[in-house]
Design a protein around this motif. Structure first.
Motif, PDB file in Angstrom:
ATOM      1  N   THR A 110       0.828  -1.203   0.000  1.00 23.45           N
ATOM      2  CA  THR A 110       0.000   0.000   0.000  1.00 23.45           C
ATOM      3  C   THR A 110       0.864   1.256   0.000  1.00 23.45           C
ATOM      4  O   THR A 110       1.931   1.291   0.614  1.00 23.45           O
ATOM      5  CB  THR A 110      -0.921   0.030   1.232  1.00 23.45           C
ATOM      6  OG1 THR A 110      -0.121  -0.100   2.409  1.00 23.45           O
ATOM      7  CG2 THR A 110      -1.928  -1.107   1.181  1.00 23.45           C
ATOM      8  N   THR A 174       2.480   4.342  -5.801  1.00 25.37           N
ATOM      9  CA  THR A 174       2.094   3.513  -6.944  1.00 25.37           C
ATOM     10  C   THR A 174       1.394   4.381  -7.973  1.00 25.37           C
ATOM     11  O   THR A 174       0.777   5.393  -7.629  1.00 25.37           O
ATOM     12  CB  THR A 174       1.150   2.360  -6.522  1.00 25.37           C
ATOM     13  OG1 THR A 174      -0.023   2.912  -5.923  1.00 25.37           O
ATOM     14  CG2 THR A 174       1.831   1.423  -5.558  1.00 25.37           C
ATOM     15  N   TYR A 182      -6.475  -2.976  -9.674  1.00 24.85           N
ATOM     16  CA  TYR A 182      -5.914  -3.442  -8.401  1.00 24.85           C
ATOM     17  C   TYR A 182      -6.241  -2.446  -7.308  1.00 24.85           C
ATOM     18  O   TYR A 182      -6.036  -1.247  -7.464  1.00 24.85           O
ATOM     19  CB  TYR A 182      -4.397  -3.623  -8.506  1.00 24.85           C
ATOM     20  CG  TYR A 182      -4.004  -4.630  -9.553  1.00 24.85           C
ATOM     21  CD1 TYR A 182      -4.287  -5.977  -9.388  1.00 24.85           C
ATOM     22  CD2 TYR A 182      -3.356  -4.233 -10.712  1.00 24.85           C
ATOM     23  CE1 TYR A 182      -3.939  -6.901 -10.356  1.00 24.85           C
ATOM     24  CE2 TYR A 182      -2.997  -5.145 -11.683  1.00 24.85           C
ATOM     25  CZ  TYR A 182      -3.301  -6.471 -11.493  1.00 24.85           C
ATOM     26  OH  TYR A 182      -2.950  -7.390 -12.453  1.00 24.85           O
ATOM     27  N   THR A 184      -5.500  -0.586  -4.029  1.00 21.96           N
ATOM     28  CA  THR A 184      -4.279  -0.257  -3.289  1.00 21.96           C
ATOM     29  C   THR A 184      -4.576   0.401  -1.952  1.00 21.96           C
ATOM     30  O   THR A 184      -3.675   0.954  -1.336  1.00 21.96           O
ATOM     31  CB  THR A 184      -3.382   0.684  -4.116  1.00 21.96           C
ATOM     32  OG1 THR A 184      -4.120   1.876  -4.413  1.00 21.96           O
ATOM     33  CG2 THR A 184      -2.923   0.020  -5.390  1.00 21.96           C
TER      34      THR A 184
END
Length: 198
Positions: A110, A174, A182, A184
């Motif tokens: 994360t 990210t 996805y 996160t």
């Protein structure tokens, strides 16, 4: 290829190998390397490094390195998520550099700031004769490639002993993971599910 439909996502990692706790040893340095899957590729930064030698301060048991980490990866899927492998070395009674610990941890999934403590271990000789011979010759058991620490294959037959801890601090960013589907978000930030939702 448009920016609205990305084909890859990015994982940006920076931080530091902060400190270590090895009560029995002093004057240690560390090496690090990243291990990752086939779909992953580093786009910038350093994949491996070696720190300075550090000594314990007066009245302190901690060895402080504050050794910087900075790397960016790209990938098409999260399989093979990167791990960092840390190896710690120091002098033995004869002045030879010997391994004082190996350890590995996955890069946090994360985004945000994370602190991880890695328990370290060293390989052990399988018999007392081998242990005495290796001490006498100044050649202790060690892995030829530290990356084996991050892999499961063959580890079940390796005899090891726990020895010390290393603390790392990560700042994770990210990009485009959400666009590829996805999630996160951190578990701490998601609302608790009730039994009816389960």
């Amino acid at each position: 290829m448009t920016s609205n439909n990305p084909a890859v996502f990015l994982l940006m990692v920076n931080g530091q190998i902060e400190a270590a706790d090895f009560p029995e040893y002093d004057d240690l340095y560390c090496k690090y390397c990243f291990v990752y899957g086939h779909d992953w590729a580093p786009t910038s930064g350093l994949e491996e490094g070696i720190s300075q030698i550090t000594s314990k301060g007066r009245g302190s048991q901690s060895l402080v390195w504050n050794f910087p980490l900075d790397i960016t990866f790209k990938s098409t899927n999260p399989f093979g998520w990167p791990q960092i492998v840390v190896s710690v070395y120091g002098p033995d009674t004869f002045g030879n550099d010997v391994v004082r610990g190996y350890g590995a941890v996955h890069i946090p999934f994360t985004p945000g700031k994370h602190t991880k403590t890695i328990p370290m271990f060293v390989p052990e000789s399988t018999s007392r004769l081998q242990k005495f011979t290796s001490w006498l010759m100044g050649r202790r058991p060690e892995f030829t490639d530290p990356k084996v620490v991050a892999q499961g294959e063959g580890r079940e037959v390796t005899r090891v002993r726990s020895q010390g801890f290393v603390t790392l601090q990560f700042n994770i960013v990210t990009k485009d993971m959400k666009k590829l589907g996805y999630d996160t978000t951190s578990i701490e930030h998601t609302p608790a599910r009730t039994t009816q939702q389960l």
